[in-house]
Write a protein that holds these residues in place. Structure first.
Motif, PDB file in Angstrom:
ATOM      1  N   ILE A 187       0.827  -1.210   0.000  1.00 27.27           N
ATOM      2  CA  ILE A 187       0.000   0.000   0.000  1.00 27.27           C
ATOM      3  C   ILE A 187       0.858   1.255   0.000  1.00 27.27           C
ATOM      4  O   ILE A 187       0.565   2.241  -0.699  1.00 27.27           O
ATOM      5  CB  ILE A 187      -0.948  -0.015   1.209  1.00 27.27           C
ATOM      6  N   LEU A 188       1.942   1.242   0.765  1.00 26.68           N
ATOM      7  CA  LEU A 188       2.795   2.427   0.851  1.00 26.68           C
ATOM      8  C   LEU A 188       3.559   2.698  -0.435  1.00 26.68           C
ATOM      9  O   LEU A 188       3.864   3.861  -0.735  1.00 26.68           O
ATOM     10  CB  LEU A 188       3.786   2.262   2.013  1.00 26.68           C
ATOM     11  N   SER A 189       3.853   1.674  -1.202  1.00 29.33           N
ATOM     12  CA  SER A 189       4.696   1.863  -2.384  1.00 29.33           C
ATOM     13  C   SER A 189       3.931   1.853  -3.694  1.00 29.33           C
ATOM     14  O   SER A 189       4.508   2.186  -4.734  1.00 29.33           O
ATOM     15  CB  SER A 189       5.763   0.760  -2.445  1.00 29.33           C
ATOM     16  N   GLY A 190       2.642   1.491  -3.703  1.00 32.14           N
ATOM     17  CA  GLY A 190       1.905   1.428  -4.957  1.00 32.14           C
ATOM     18  C   GLY A 190       0.426   1.685  -4.758  1.00 32.14           C
ATOM     19  O   GLY A 190      -0.133   1.436  -3.679  1.00 32.14           O
ATOM     20  N   ASN A 191      -0.233   2.194  -5.816  1.00 29.43           N
ATOM     21  CA  ASN A 191      -1.671   2.455  -5.791  1.00 29.43           C
ATOM     22  C   ASN A 191      -2.404   1.274  -6.423  1.00 29.43           C
ATOM     23  O   ASN A 191      -2.531   1.185  -7.648  1.00 29.43           O
ATOM     24  CB  ASN A 191      -1.982   3.737  -6.567  1.00 29.43           C
ATOM     25  N   TYR A 192      -2.874   0.368  -5.568  1.00 32.54           N
ATOM     26  CA  TYR A 192      -3.583  -0.812  -6.052  1.00 32.54           C
ATOM     27  C   TYR A 192      -5.040  -0.796  -5.577  1.00 32.54           C
ATOM     28  O   TYR A 192      -5.574  -1.823  -5.155  1.00 32.54           O
ATOM     29  CB  TYR A 192      -2.875  -2.081  -5.584  1.00 32.54           C
ATOM     30  N   ASN A 193      -5.637   0.401  -5.644  1.00 27.70           N
ATOM     31  CA  ASN A 193      -7.051   0.608  -5.322  1.00 27.70           C
ATOM     32  C   ASN A 193      -7.439  -0.125  -4.036  1.00 27.70           C
ATOM     33  O   ASN A 193      -6.768   0.026  -3.032  1.00 27.70           O
ATOM     34  CB  ASN A 193      -7.942   0.219  -6.511  1.00 27.70           C
ATOM     35  N   PHE A 194      -8.505  -0.929  -4.077  1.00 23.45           N
ATOM     36  CA  PHE A 194      -8.990  -1.605  -2.871  1.00 23.45           C
ATOM     37  C   PHE A 194      -8.438  -3.011  -2.717  1.00 23.45           C
ATOM     38  O   PHE A 194      -8.852  -3.734  -1.793  1.00 23.45           O
ATOM     39  CB  PHE A 194     -10.528  -1.672  -2.882  1.00 23.45           C
ATOM     40  N   PHE A 195      -7.520  -3.425  -3.575  1.00 20.40           N
ATOM     41  CA  PHE A 195      -7.068  -4.820  -3.564  1.00 20.40           C
ATOM     42  C   PHE A 195      -6.387  -5.199  -2.254  1.00 20.40           C
ATOM     43  O   PHE A 195      -6.717  -6.218  -1.633  1.00 20.40           O
ATOM     44  CB  PHE A 195      -6.129  -5.064  -4.744  1.00 20.40           C
ATOM     45  N   ASN A 196      -5.435  -4.410  -1.799  1.00 22.86           N
ATOM     46  CA  ASN A 196      -4.723  -4.738  -0.563  1.00 22.86           C
ATOM     47  C   ASN A 196      -5.625  -4.624   0.657  1.00 22.86           C
ATOM     48  O   ASN A 196      -5.486  -5.393   1.618  1.00 22.86           O
ATOM     49  CB  ASN A 196      -3.513  -3.835  -0.401  1.00 22.86           C
ATOM     50  N   ILE A 197      -6.568  -3.680   0.631  1.00 26.33           N
ATOM     51  CA  ILE A 197      -7.521  -3.567   1.737  1.00 26.33           C
ATOM     52  C   ILE A 197      -8.410  -4.807   1.777  1.00 26.33           C
ATOM     53  O   ILE A 197      -8.744  -5.313   2.858  1.00 26.33           O
ATOM     54  CB  ILE A 197      -8.367  -2.290   1.574  1.00 26.33           C
ATOM     55  N   LEU A 198      -8.772  -5.318   0.603  1.00 29.05           N
ATOM     56  CA  LEU A 198      -9.579  -6.533   0.546  1.00 29.05           C
ATOM     57  C   LEU A 198      -8.795  -7.735   1.056  1.00 29.05           C
ATOM     58  O   LEU A 198      -9.347  -8.610   1.739  1.00 29.05           O
ATOM     59  CB  LEU A 198     -10.047  -6.764  -0.890  1.00 29.05           C
ATOM     60  N   THR A 199      -7.506  -7.795   0.751  1.00 33.31           N
ATOM     61  CA  THR A 199      -6.673  -8.888   1.270  1.00 33.31           C
ATOM     62  C   THR A 199      -6.568  -8.814   2.791  1.00 33.31           C
ATOM     63  O   THR A 199      -6.628  -9.841   3.483  1.00 33.31           O
ATOM     64  CB  THR A 199      -5.280  -8.830   0.636  1.00 33.31           C
ATOM     65  N   ILE A 200      -6.416  -7.607   3.325  1.00 37.02           N
ATOM     66  CA  ILE A 200      -6.386  -7.438   4.780  1.00 37.02           C
ATOM     67  C   ILE A 200      -7.713  -7.871   5.396  1.00 37.02           C
ATOM     68  O   ILE A 200      -7.755  -8.478   6.475  1.00 37.02           O
ATOM     69  CB  ILE A 200      -6.051  -5.981   5.134  1.00 37.02           C
ATOM     70  N   THR A 201      -8.799  -7.582   4.699  1.00 36.77           N
ATOM     71  CA  THR A 201     -10.116  -8.005   5.179  1.00 36.77           C
ATOM     72  C   THR A 201     -10.203  -9.522   5.273  1.00 36.77           C
ATOM     73  O   THR A 201     -10.744 -10.071   6.245  1.00 36.77           O
ATOM     74  CB  THR A 201     -11.206  -7.469   4.244  1.00 36.77           C
ATOM     75  N   LEU A 202      -9.670 -10.227   4.286  1.00 32.52           N
ATOM     76  CA  LEU A 202      -9.662 -11.686   4.337  1.00 32.52           C
ATOM     77  C   LEU A 202      -8.799 -12.199   5.486  1.00 32.52           C
ATOM     78  O   LEU A 202      -9.063 -13.276   6.035  1.00 32.52           O
ATOM     79  CB  LEU A 202      -9.153 -12.256   3.014  1.00 32.52           C
ATOM     80  N   CYS A 203      -7.779 -11.440   5.858  1.00 32.29           N
ATOM     81  CA  CYS A 203      -6.917 -11.853   6.970  1.00 32.29           C
ATOM     82  C   CYS A 203      -7.652 -11.860   8.304  1.00 32.29           C
ATOM     83  O   CYS A 203      -7.172 -12.466   9.273  1.00 32.29           O
ATOM     84  CB  CYS A 203      -5.699 -10.934   7.067  1.00 32.29           C
ATOM     85  N   MET A 204      -8.810 -11.201   8.382  1.00 33.45           N
ATOM     86  CA  MET A 204      -9.588 -11.234   9.622  1.00 33.45           C
ATOM     87  C   MET A 204     -10.019 -12.646   9.990  1.00 33.45           C
ATOM     88  O   MET A 204     -10.338 -12.930  11.156  1.00 33.45           O
ATOM     89  CB  MET A 204     -10.827 -10.341   9.486  1.00 33.45           C
ATOM     90  N   SER A 205     -10.058 -13.534   8.991  1.00 34.94           N
ATOM     91  CA  SER A 205     -10.471 -14.914   9.260  1.00 34.94           C
ATOM     92  C   SER A 205      -9.448 -15.667  10.096  1.00 34.94           C
ATOM     93  O   SER A 205      -9.737 -16.776  10.566  1.00 34.94           O
ATOM     94  CB  SER A 205     -10.697 -15.650   7.940  1.00 34.94           C
ATOM     95  N   LEU A 206      -8.255 -15.099  10.313  1.00 40.24           N
ATOM     96  CA  LEU A 206      -7.229 -15.744  11.125  1.00 40.24           C
ATOM     97  C   LEU A 206      -7.316 -15.353  12.596  1.00 40.24           C
ATOM     98  O   LEU A 206      -6.573 -15.891  13.421  1.00 40.24           O
ATOM     99  CB  LEU A 206      -5.834 -15.380  10.593  1.00 40.24           C
ATOM    100  N   LEU A 207      -8.214 -14.431  12.936  1.00 44.92           N
ATOM    101  CA  LEU A 207      -8.302 -13.912  14.298  1.00 44.92           C
ATOM    102  C   LEU A 207      -9.412 -14.613  15.072  1.00 44.92           C
ATOM    103  O   LEU A 207     -10.204 -15.367  14.523  1.00 44.92           O
ATOM    104  CB  LEU A 207      -8.555 -12.399  14.267  1.00 44.92           C
ATOM    105  N   ASP A 208      -9.469 -14.326  16.365  1.00 47.96           N
ATOM    106  CA  ASP A 208     -10.551 -14.787  17.224  1.00 47.96           C
ATOM    107  C   ASP A 208     -10.918 -13.672  18.196  1.00 47.96           C
ATOM    108  O   ASP A 208     -10.264 -12.624  18.248  1.00 47.96           O
ATOM    109  CB  ASP A 208     -10.180 -16.072  17.967  1.00 47.96           C
TER     110      ASP A 208
END
Length: 730
Positions: free
Chosen positions: A257-278
């Motif tokens: 995110i800091l080095s490139g403009n990839y719209n909502f893609f990285n935010i969406l990947t972070i959203t999927l990472c929520m499945s690893l939490l409790d």
């Protein structure tokens, strides 16, 4: 896996924000991209025929077929769908009550309807990822009913699909880089080119590009570890393994995110990472205390888990050192690295782990299903137990079905595993493929622009002698202009300009249509290039001639004294990309006809109905503001409303608790007063009883004394009578 109520809420909240970004970003670009006077008019994708609506939906599943019934053409219907999606997702972001499976079903249908006619401007992996994640949200989100319970015992089953999607995304993204045999990935030098050759870099990309080569190569090693090895920790039964994997994935996404403009893609990947939490870890973030009661056996298991965690991290480090030949150079203060394995060895590794990775997923999903089944069986009440069991059975079947059809695109990375799949799974995938339920992924398969970043520059002229460059808002052009920050907006024309520069213009047929619209002076297309008309050199009169050249751009280098240069870029001329054309030019007309881009319908007729007029006015006001600013303004507004609701609910909760405590205190004090009164009454009664008993005792004593006196008198009298009788006898 512990309770996942809070991570599920976070997942749905973030997905609502991403939907809002996607709909609003596309909304402002519809007239220029898909309008009746746009680059690729969407009405050409919806051919009028004598088919029924059902048959049309089978051919192309989109709600745009219903546009004529509302008195709207294709452009206006696309604007209505995107505007509806943006507003609905904005309300879902602000109001928790709207995070319902039916709302996410509507959002998914709206985005799928736009995707069906989006053509080349929506053929990106993040659009496919959003559709797949959006469909999973339909299964993950609750169906809120008046009689429904807040706790759904099958949530862990459906939420597991997000974890499986994250695994497929990350593992495939790492594998395809080595499968492509790209020399930059195998030589670990890809990042020395990536920062300046990506589509739309950020200002920080310039500084990242100046980092030493050894650090860039070491970063590639870390990326391979995070994308290929770490995803297997997603399914570990040890909780800390999943948390370590979570933070490593977040670290990678933040750097991107800091080095490139990839719209909502990285935010969406972070959203999927929520499945690893409790819930326990989210409560740790929120500084909420959670009760911990551990037995001696649990303490032993926790220590064993810690040992396994340390062993896993040590194993990852050992493999990294061994397979990438990491060596520390203490004199030069650097770390050397290189790939210490061959392509055939990697291919053997891939064959060895692809099928076991599927079985790991099967075991993990089976555990979640069985755990949820036992939870349903322990519910009190026959009817509630039956209702929860039915929900569990339906959701478990849906989850297994989604997992099965996802194996088809997942096994694209390995031929043998793909060919051995059951034919029924392939048939199911072919039936659902048009709905984008599951997709294959693989980002940055090959590194482009190794010899320099190719860039197409369009030039216009009024007399064929003086040429003026047409600068885009976001893509590199002006060498003195700093790279922009546009996340989460995706300027789709700028992205396609980047793809067009990688090959001949024949591979980008839409480019001829772009030049044709610029020669016609179409304002909707011009706004895609510059929203500020003063920045467009032909705002008063369209250019008479246009041409395009290909350049190779590179980041500028710091000066010898270490100071920063005045320009961000430097470039060299390469070749002509598109010849000089004008309106009516034979070459331009030939290209338009060849690619089916020639105008085939009469011009758009203006409508006086209230709905088209409303869409026109809303669009005019929305497109006056820079799109990134518009998106962040909408997000900030919804986030503020959400924060205020949270603070209000927390205040109400504290107030309710205080009232309960006061009521409890009053009851306690009332009980104490009543107890004191009762004790006093008891004491008084006891005193009365004592007094009565004393009186009785006194009376008894008096009577006993009288009786004793009577007895004495009787004894005296008897004695006297005895004396008298003796005297008489004498």
């Amino acid at each position: 896996m512990g309770e996942i109520r809070l991570p599920r809420h976070m997942f749905l909240w973030c997905l609502s924000a991403i939907y809002m970004f996607a709909f609003a970003s596309l909304y402002v670009q519809i007239p220029g991209l898909y309008g009746n006077e746009g680059v690729l008019p969407a009405r050409w994708q919806l051919r009028v025929s004598g088919k029924s609506v059902v048959e049309q939906l089978k051919d192309s599943p989109t709600l745009l077929w219903f546009g004529p019934r509302l008195g709207l053409d294709t452009q206006q219907c696309m604007e209505l769908l995107s505007l509806t999606g943006a507003l609905l997702s904005l309300m879902t972001l602000a109001l928790p009550v709207l995070r319902d499976c039916r709302v996410f079903l509507v959002l998914w249908i709206l985005y799928l309807s736009l995707y069906q006619v989006g053509q080349v401007f929506v053929y990106f992996q993040w659009d496919n990822l959003l559709l797949e994640t959006g469909f999973l949200a339909i299964l993950i989100a609750p169906m809120k009913m008046p009689w429904s319970s807040k706790v759904r015992l099958h949530d862990s089953v459906t939420f597991w699909l997000a974890r499986w999607l994250l695994f497929r995304l990350m593992f495939a993204s790492g594998v395809v880089k080595l499968n492509s045999r790209c020399p930059t990935w195998w030589g670990l030098t890809a990042l020395t080119y990536h920062y300046e050759t990506q589509s739309i870099p950020t200002p920080l990309a310039w500084f990242a590009h100046q980092l030493p080569v050894w650090f860039q190569k070491l970063s590639v090693v870390g990326m391979f570890v995070i994308e290929i090895a770490v995803p297997f920790m997603f399914f570990s039964p040890i909780r800390r393994h999943r948390l370590v994997a979570f933070y490593m994935q977040i670290l990678l996404q933040l750097f991107i995110i800091l080095s490139g403009n990839y719209n909502f893609f990285n935010i969406l990947t972070i959203t999927l990472c929520m499945s690893l939490l409790d819930d326990q870890h989210v409560n740790f973030w929120l500084r909420r205390s959670t009760p911990k009661t551990e037995t001696s056996l649990q303490t032993l298991f926790s220590w064993l888990a810690v040992m396994l965690e340390i062993g896993t991290c040590a194993l990852l480090g050992y493999w990294s050192v061994r397979y990438f030949d990491l060596q520390v150079d203490w004199e030069n203060k650097s770390v050397s690295s290189k790939t210490a394995f061959t392509y055939f060895e990697f291919n053997g590794f891939l064959k060895m782990v692809t099928v076991p990775s599927i079985w790991i997923g099967v075991l993990s999903l089976t555990w979640e299903i069985i755990s949820a089944m036992f939870k349903c069986a322990s519910v009190r009440g026959v009817l509630w137990r039956l209702w929860n069991t039915i929900q569990w059975a339906v959701m478990a079947a849906a989850t297994v079905s989604m997992f099965a059809i996802s194996l088809v695109p997942y096994t694209y990375i390995e031929y043998d595993a793909h060919s051995n799949l059951w034919p029924g799974i392939r048939t199911a995938f072919e039936v659902t493929e048009r709905y984008q339920l599951v997709n294959s992924y693989g980002l940055f398969r090959r590194m482009t622009g190794v010899g320099g970043r190719p860039e197409v520059v369009i030039e216009g002229s009024m007399d064929r002698n003086t040429w003026t460059e047409i600068e885009f808002m976001y893509k590199p052009g002006n060498m003195s202009a700093a790279p922009p920050v546009v996340t989460p907006h995706q300027p789709r024309l700028d992205w396609q300009m980047w793809f067009a520069a990688l090959g001949p213009q024949a591979q980008s047929p839409w480019f001829s249509s772009l030049l044709h619209r610029l020669l016609q002076g179409k304002q909707d297309v011009i706004r895609l290039i510059q929203t500020d008309e003063s920045q467009y050199p032909f705002s008063k009169q369209p250019p008479a001639y246009l041409r395009a050249h290909r350049y190779k751009y590179r980041f500028s280098e710091p000066k010898e004294d270490g100071s920063y240069p005045q320009r961000w870029w430097r470039r060299v001329y390469v070749e002509e990309f598109y010849p000089m054309v004008h309106l009516g030019d034979s070459y331009l007309e030939q290209m338009l006809v060849q690619h089916g881009l020639k105008e085939k319908a009469p011009p758009r007729r203006s409508s006086n109905a209230w709905l088209p007029q409303l869409l026109h006015h809303v669009g005019e006001h929305a497109r006056e503001m820079p799109t990134p600013l518009l998106l962040w303004t909408l997000f900030s507004s919804a986030a503020t409303v959400c924060l205020l609701n949270s603070l209000r609910s927390r205040a109400c909760h504290h107030q309710h608790e205080s009232l309960q405590n006061k009521h409890a205190d009053k009851q306690a004090t009332g009980w104490t007063h009543s107890n004191v009164a009762q004790e006093d009454a008891k004491k008084q009664e006891e005193e009365k009883d004592d007094a009565e008993e004393d009186g009785k005792e006194q009376e008894e004593d008096a009577t006993s004394e009288e009786e004793q006196e009577g007895e004495i008198e009787e004894e005296v009298n008897t004695e006297e009578t005895d004396v008298d009788s003796l005297r008489k006898r004498k």
